[in-house]
Design a protein around this motif. Structure first.
Motif, PDB file in Angstrom:
ATOM      1  N   PRO A  95       4.744   3.130   4.462  1.00  0.00           N
ATOM      2  CA  PRO A  95       3.528   2.314   4.614  1.00  0.00           C
ATOM      3  C   PRO A  95       3.855   0.831   4.555  1.00  0.00           C
ATOM      4  CG  PRO A  95       3.766   2.966   2.344  1.00  0.00           C
ATOM      5  CD  PRO A  95       4.947   3.569   3.075  1.00  0.00           C
ATOM      6  N   MET A  96       2.834  -0.001   4.587  1.00  0.00           N
ATOM      7  CA  MET A  96       3.055  -1.446   4.491  1.00  0.00           C
ATOM      8  C   MET A  96       3.279  -1.805   3.023  1.00  0.00           C
ATOM      9  SD  MET A  96       0.753  -4.613   5.922  1.00  0.00           S
ATOM     10  CE  MET A  96       1.358  -4.399   7.590  1.00  0.00           C
ATOM     11  N   THR A  97       4.470  -2.221   2.675  1.00  0.00           N
ATOM     12  CA  THR A  97       4.814  -2.537   1.289  1.00  0.00           C
ATOM     13  C   THR A  97       5.062  -4.010   1.058  1.00  0.00           C
ATOM     14  OG1 THR A  97       7.123  -2.064   1.766  1.00  0.00           O
ATOM     15  CG2 THR A  97       5.801  -0.257   0.904  1.00  0.00           C
ATOM     16  N   SER A  98       5.202  -4.771   2.132  1.00  0.00           N
ATOM     17  CA  SER A  98       5.447  -6.199   2.014  1.00  0.00           C
ATOM     18  C   SER A  98       4.384  -6.926   2.816  1.00  0.00           C
ATOM     19  CB  SER A  98       6.838  -6.544   2.550  1.00  0.00           C
ATOM     20  OG  SER A  98       7.043  -7.945   2.539  1.00  0.00           O
ATOM     21  N   VAL A  99       3.544  -7.696   2.122  1.00  0.00           N
ATOM     22  CA  VAL A  99       2.424  -8.396   2.751  1.00  0.00           C
ATOM     23  C   VAL A  99       2.641  -9.894   2.667  1.00  0.00           C
ATOM     24  CG1 VAL A  99      -0.061  -8.845   2.649  1.00  0.00           C
ATOM     25  CG2 VAL A  99       0.806  -6.531   2.285  1.00  0.00           C
ATOM     26  N   ASN A 100       2.493 -10.574   3.792  1.00  0.00           N
ATOM     27  CA  ASN A 100       2.692 -12.020   3.853  1.00  0.00           C
ATOM     28  C   ASN A 100       1.382 -12.790   3.823  1.00  0.00           C
ATOM     29  OD1 ASN A 100       5.525 -11.656   4.166  1.00  0.00           O
ATOM     30  ND2 ASN A 100       5.199 -11.229   6.336  1.00  0.00           N
ATOM     31  N   ALA A 101       0.284 -12.146   4.230  1.00  0.00           N
ATOM     32  CA  ALA A 101      -1.004 -12.830   4.263  1.00  0.00           C
ATOM     33  C   ALA A 101      -2.131 -11.814   4.092  1.00  0.00           C
ATOM     34  CB  ALA A 101      -1.182 -13.579   5.581  1.00  0.00           C
ATOM     35  N   TRP A 102      -3.178 -12.236   3.386  1.00  0.00           N
ATOM     36  CA  TRP A 102      -4.353 -11.399   3.131  1.00  0.00           C
ATOM     37  C   TRP A 102      -5.603 -12.071   3.679  1.00  0.00           C
ATOM     38  CZ3 TRP A 102      -3.815  -6.623   1.077  1.00  0.00           C
ATOM     39  CH2 TRP A 102      -2.686  -6.348   0.302  1.00  0.00           C
ATOM     40  N   GLY A 103      -6.553 -11.250   4.115  1.00  0.00           N
ATOM     41  CA  GLY A 103      -7.879 -11.748   4.401  1.00  0.00           C
ATOM     42  C   GLY A 103      -8.696 -11.831   3.125  1.00  0.00           C
ATOM     43  N   GLN A 104      -9.943 -12.268   3.251  1.00  0.00           N
ATOM     44  CA  GLN A 104     -10.789 -12.453   2.071  1.00  0.00           C
ATOM     45  C   GLN A 104     -11.492 -11.169   1.655  1.00  0.00           C
ATOM     46  OE1 GLN A 104     -11.820 -13.080   5.079  1.00  0.00           O
ATOM     47  NE2 GLN A 104     -13.912 -12.283   5.170  1.00  0.00           N
ATOM     48  N   GLY A 105     -11.510 -10.162   2.522  1.00  0.00           N
ATOM     49  CA  GLY A 105     -12.111  -8.876   2.200  1.00  0.00           C
ATOM     50  C   GLY A 105     -13.522  -8.727   2.745  1.00  0.00           C
TER      51      GLY A 105
END
Length: 121
Positions: free
Chosen positions: A104-114
């Motif tokens: 799965p995706m284990t390394s995240v560089n950017a997030w949205g606000q939800g």
């Protein structure tokens, strides 16, 4: 650095459908993997689905496999999450993410606000 803005959340009855969208800024969108995570009240953030930079590869958490579909439109810098046969346990804040891996995706560089998704029984 890509910036992410989610939309499409809301209230739906169990068994219904919702489509989330995530609009990305920046010129690197077509070169990054994208994913969706969610966080229910009182719980940690969990992986939901991810898609490769080309869109040819996808990966899903077991809890949503067969019900949710992730897709992307690189021409419009947008990633989608089509959620079908929703259950009350799908209730959560859903976050869009840009990362490096999908299974799965284990390394995240950017997030949205939800964006909030609420499924009523």
């Amino acid at each position: 650095q890509v910036q992410l803005v989610e939309s499409g959340g809301g209230l739906v009855q169990a068994g219904g459908s919702l489509r989330l969208s995530c609009a990305a800024s920046g010129r690197t969108f077509s070169r990054v993997a994208m994913g969706w995570f969610r966080q229910a009240p009182g719980k940690g953030r969990e992986f939901v689905a991810a898609i490769s930079d080309s869109g040819l590869g996808t990966y899903y958490a077991d809890s949503v496999k067969g019900r949710f579909i992730i897709s992307r439109d690189n021409a419009k810098n947008t990633v989608f999450l089509q959620m079908n046969r929703l259950k009350p346990e799908d209730t959560a804040v859903y976050y869009c993410a840009a990362g490096n891996t999908i299974a799965p995706m284990t390394s995240v560089n950017a997030w949205g606000q939800g964006t909030q998704v609420t499924v009523s029984s």
